[in-house]
Each structure stands twice: as structure tokens, then as C-alpha cells.
Design a protein around this motif. Sequence first.
Motif, PDB file in Angstrom:
ATOM      1  N   ILE A   1       0.857  -1.184   0.000  1.00  0.00           N
ATOM      2  CA  ILE A   1       0.000   0.000   0.000  1.00  0.00           C
ATOM      3  C   ILE A   1       0.894   1.235   0.000  1.00  0.00           C
ATOM      4  N   ILE A   2       0.734   2.084  -1.023  1.00  0.00           N
ATOM      5  CA  ILE A   2       1.554   3.288  -1.150  1.00  0.00           C
ATOM      6  C   ILE A   2       0.763   4.494  -0.653  1.00  0.00           C
ATOM      7  N   THR A   3       1.406   5.310   0.160  1.00  0.00           N
ATOM      8  CA  THR A   3       0.774   6.546   0.606  1.00  0.00           C
ATOM      9  C   THR A   3       1.838   7.623   0.748  1.00  0.00           C
ATOM     10  N   THR A   4       1.391   8.832   1.000  1.00  0.00           N
ATOM     11  CA  THR A   4       2.271   9.939   1.364  1.00  0.00           C
ATOM     12  C   THR A   4       1.787  10.473   2.709  1.00  0.00           C
ATOM     13  N   PRO A   5       2.583  11.293   3.390  1.00  0.00           N
ATOM     14  CA  PRO A   5       2.182  11.785   4.717  1.00  0.00           C
ATOM     15  C   PRO A   5       1.171  12.931   4.643  1.00  0.00           C
ATOM     16  N   HIS A   6       0.145  12.757   3.826  1.00  0.00           N
ATOM     17  CA  HIS A   6      -0.925  13.744   3.716  1.00  0.00           C
ATOM     18  C   HIS A   6      -2.223  13.106   4.199  1.00  0.00           C
ATOM     19  N   ILE A   7      -3.015  13.855   4.911  1.00  0.00           N
ATOM     20  CA  ILE A   7      -4.229  13.322   5.525  1.00  0.00           C
ATOM     21  C   ILE A   7      -5.111  12.594   4.526  1.00  0.00           C
ATOM     22  N   SER A   8      -5.342  13.196   3.363  1.00  0.00           N
ATOM     23  CA  SER A   8      -6.237  12.573   2.379  1.00  0.00           C
ATOM     24  C   SER A   8      -5.664  11.263   1.857  1.00  0.00           C
ATOM     25  N   ALA A   9      -4.347  11.229   1.615  1.00  0.00           N
ATOM     26  CA  ALA A   9      -3.715  10.012   1.103  1.00  0.00           C
ATOM     27  C   ALA A   9      -3.729   8.902   2.154  1.00  0.00           C
ATOM     28  N   VAL A  10      -3.485   9.266   3.415  1.00  0.00           N
ATOM     29  CA  VAL A  10      -3.491   8.273   4.498  1.00  0.00           C
ATOM     30  C   VAL A  10      -4.889   7.701   4.689  1.00  0.00           C
ATOM     31  N   ARG A  11      -5.871   8.567   4.633  1.00  0.00           N
ATOM     32  CA  ARG A  11      -7.244   8.082   4.806  1.00  0.00           C
ATOM     33  C   ARG A  11      -7.641   7.149   3.660  1.00  0.00           C
ATOM     34  N   ASP A  12      -7.286   7.498   2.440  1.00  0.00           N
ATOM     35  CA  ASP A  12      -7.610   6.647   1.289  1.00  0.00           C
ATOM     36  C   ASP A  12      -6.862   5.318   1.364  1.00  0.00           C
ATOM     37  N   ALA A  13      -5.612   5.348   1.828  1.00  0.00           N
ATOM     38  CA  ALA A  13      -4.853   4.110   1.985  1.00  0.00           C
ATOM     39  C   ALA A  13      -5.511   3.201   3.017  1.00  0.00           C
ATOM     40  N   GLY A  14      -6.011   3.792   4.095  1.00  0.00           N
ATOM     41  CA  GLY A  14      -6.720   3.005   5.103  1.00  0.00           C
ATOM     42  C   GLY A  14      -7.970   2.355   4.540  1.00  0.00           C
ATOM     43  N   ARG A  15      -8.642   3.042   3.663  1.00  0.00           N
ATOM     44  CA  ARG A  15      -9.829   2.487   3.025  1.00  0.00           C
ATOM     45  C   ARG A  15      -9.468   1.289   2.149  1.00  0.00           C
ATOM     46  N   VAL A  16      -8.344   1.372   1.438  1.00  0.00           N
ATOM     47  CA  VAL A  16      -7.887   0.261   0.599  1.00  0.00           C
ATOM     48  C   VAL A  16      -7.579  -0.957   1.465  1.00  0.00           C
ATOM     49  N   VAL A  17      -6.915  -0.729   2.588  1.00  0.00           N
ATOM     50  CA  VAL A  17      -6.613  -1.836   3.503  1.00  0.00           C
ATOM     51  C   VAL A  17      -7.899  -2.512   3.962  1.00  0.00           C
ATOM     52  N   TYR A  18      -8.898  -1.724   4.315  1.00  0.00           N
ATOM     53  CA  TYR A  18     -10.175  -2.287   4.763  1.00  0.00           C
ATOM     54  C   TYR A  18     -10.837  -3.104   3.646  1.00  0.00           C
ATOM     55  N   LEU A  19     -10.795  -2.590   2.416  1.00  0.00           N
ATOM     56  CA  LEU A  19     -11.389  -3.319   1.296  1.00  0.00           C
ATOM     57  C   LEU A  19     -10.672  -4.646   1.050  1.00  0.00           C
ATOM     58  N   LEU A  20      -9.355  -4.634   1.146  1.00  0.00           N
ATOM     59  CA  LEU A  20      -8.600  -5.867   0.957  1.00  0.00           C
ATOM     60  C   LEU A  20      -8.907  -6.872   2.062  1.00  0.00           C
ATOM     61  N   GLU A  21      -8.983  -6.408   3.286  1.00  0.00           N
ATOM     62  CA  GLU A  21      -9.292  -7.302   4.396  1.00  0.00           C
ATOM     63  C   GLU A  21     -10.710  -7.845   4.285  1.00  0.00           C
ATOM     64  N   SER A  22     -11.609  -7.054   3.743  1.00  0.00           N
ATOM     65  CA  SER A  22     -12.976  -7.533   3.528  1.00  0.00           C
ATOM     66  C   SER A  22     -13.007  -8.669   2.506  1.00  0.00           C
ATOM     67  N   ARG A  23     -11.992  -8.715   1.642  1.00  0.00           N
ATOM     68  CA  ARG A  23     -11.850  -9.804   0.671  1.00  0.00           C
ATOM     69  C   ARG A  23     -11.004 -10.944   1.237  1.00  0.00           C
ATOM     70  N   ARG A  24     -10.714 -10.869   2.555  1.00  0.00           N
ATOM     71  CA  ARG A  24      -9.872 -11.846   3.245  1.00  0.00           C
ATOM     72  C   ARG A  24      -8.464 -11.866   2.649  1.00  0.00           C
TER      73      ARG A  24
END
Length: 274
Positions: free
Chosen positions: A140-163
Motif C-alpha cells: 500500500i503506497i501513501t504519502t504523509p498527507h491526511i487525504s492520502a493516508v485516509r484513502d490508503a486506510g480504506r484500501v486496507v479495509y477493502l482488501l481485508e474484507s476480501r480476506r
Amino acid sequence: MGEAIVFTSGKGGVGKTTTIANIGAGLSQLDKKVVMLDTDMGLRNLDVVMGLEDRITYNLMDVLENQCRLNQALIKDKRYPSLYMIPASLKQKRLSDYEEKLKNLIGQLKKEFDYCLIDCPAGIDDGFHFAVSAADKAIIITTPHISAVRDAGRVVYLLESRRFYNMELLINETNDRMMRHHDMISSKEIEEIIGINCLGCIPEDDKVIVSQNRGIPVISMRSEAGKAYRQAARKLLTPRINVADLSKEAVDKKENSSKDNFHIFRRRECNYEG
């Protein structure tokens, strides 16, 4: 048997393509046979970053539609040992129709290559699901910007939802001075917000722009960013324990914890500014 790694994020412009180019070059310098696949149909930037745009005859969609043989689409980068690329198509397609074909292709490539690196399109639409469908691991690639970190967290959640739990984080464009002065989210805070371990931090470096314009991965230049990418590539070779299979309740709990950490950080920064 090789490993397929998808490089993804929720937000565009965080350096996915730059990262995959440099990690691929770094792994090849460590005596690994690597193929990079660009799945960003309609845009296609990996060939430009690698300086290989003039050598394209066939693309990934041509392979999936049996319009060419696999070896006709593979482009060897002569500057690096055992580094190859398959470019994306400039035509957009309904990618959900090609997921099984991509899985079969990746399975075939893993028999020949140590690493198959997949450059995922930005966002969480069909292109995202297409790119991650055949992956064994996600960076998961992100930058230290609030919007990028929040979007990266959403990707992690989506991946975990797919197990899908085999994930690591890579943070681009870090600035130690700004982190010390609390003007930028620290890597530790980003790890806590997103909830996965960090593979590496790539510092801000003007030579990244120079390397992109020249079509030369920054890992081949004397630079702080190049040094950090080399360290990340070496770390990627180190076996680490995968996250255990989680229940849906555990995934939901982690999502809520990530949201709490995000809001705690924002409240603290507001208080700091006040």
C-alpha cells in the motif's frame, strides 16, 4: 514458484508507478528475475518512467485477448539483469471480464519469474479489483498527507474484507524535519492509523523528478530516495510472518480502530495549532 505483488493506493499521485519501477530495478540488482505489469488501462505510465515507451509493440490486453504470444509483449530492460515489463493498453476495457485470464497469466509468469510486480490504477473501481485479483501480496503506497493516508486506510479495509491480509505499507515523500516539528504525519502515526507494518519510507528528493524525466529509475542515481528504495527492495526479500486469518468482527474492529486513530490525530493537530 514466484510471488505476485500488487502496488496500490486509494489516491492517485502518491508514487505507485515510481515505486514499482524502483523496487523492480532493485530486486533485479539482487539477482531476482522480475516482471512488471502495468494494469492502468487507458493511461499507461510505467513505460515512460522506465524510458521504454519507444519499444512497445504489444501490451497486456493483447496477451489476455490472445492477440500475441507472451514473449512478444515482454520488454527486457537491458540496463538491469533479468528485468522485464508488460505495458498496459491505451484502450479501456471492462476489466472484470478479464480477471480469470489475468490470474492464469500471473500463474504462468510465476513459474518463470521470482517476482511479478503489478502496477494498480488509482482508486477502488474495476481497475483496482482487476489488479489485486491475482496478487499474493499488496504494498500500500501513501504519502504523509491526511487525504492520502485516509484513502490508503480504506484500501486496507477493502482488501481485508476480501480476506486479503498479506499487506505492507510504503510511505513516499517523507520529510524528517517537518515530522519533528509536527507539521507532517510521522511514519509511526501512519502505521497506527492504517494498522499495517511499514516496508520503508522514501524521503522527498528532487532527483526523483529528474529520474522520471530521463526515464531512469532513481535507484540508479546517487540519491537519498534511491538509497531508500534499495533498502525497501532488500527488506522485501526478508521472510516475514503473514497476518493470521481474521474474522469479520475482527476486521470491523480494526476499521473502527483506524478511524479512531485518524480522528485522534486530527484533534491533536488542531490543538497544537491553537
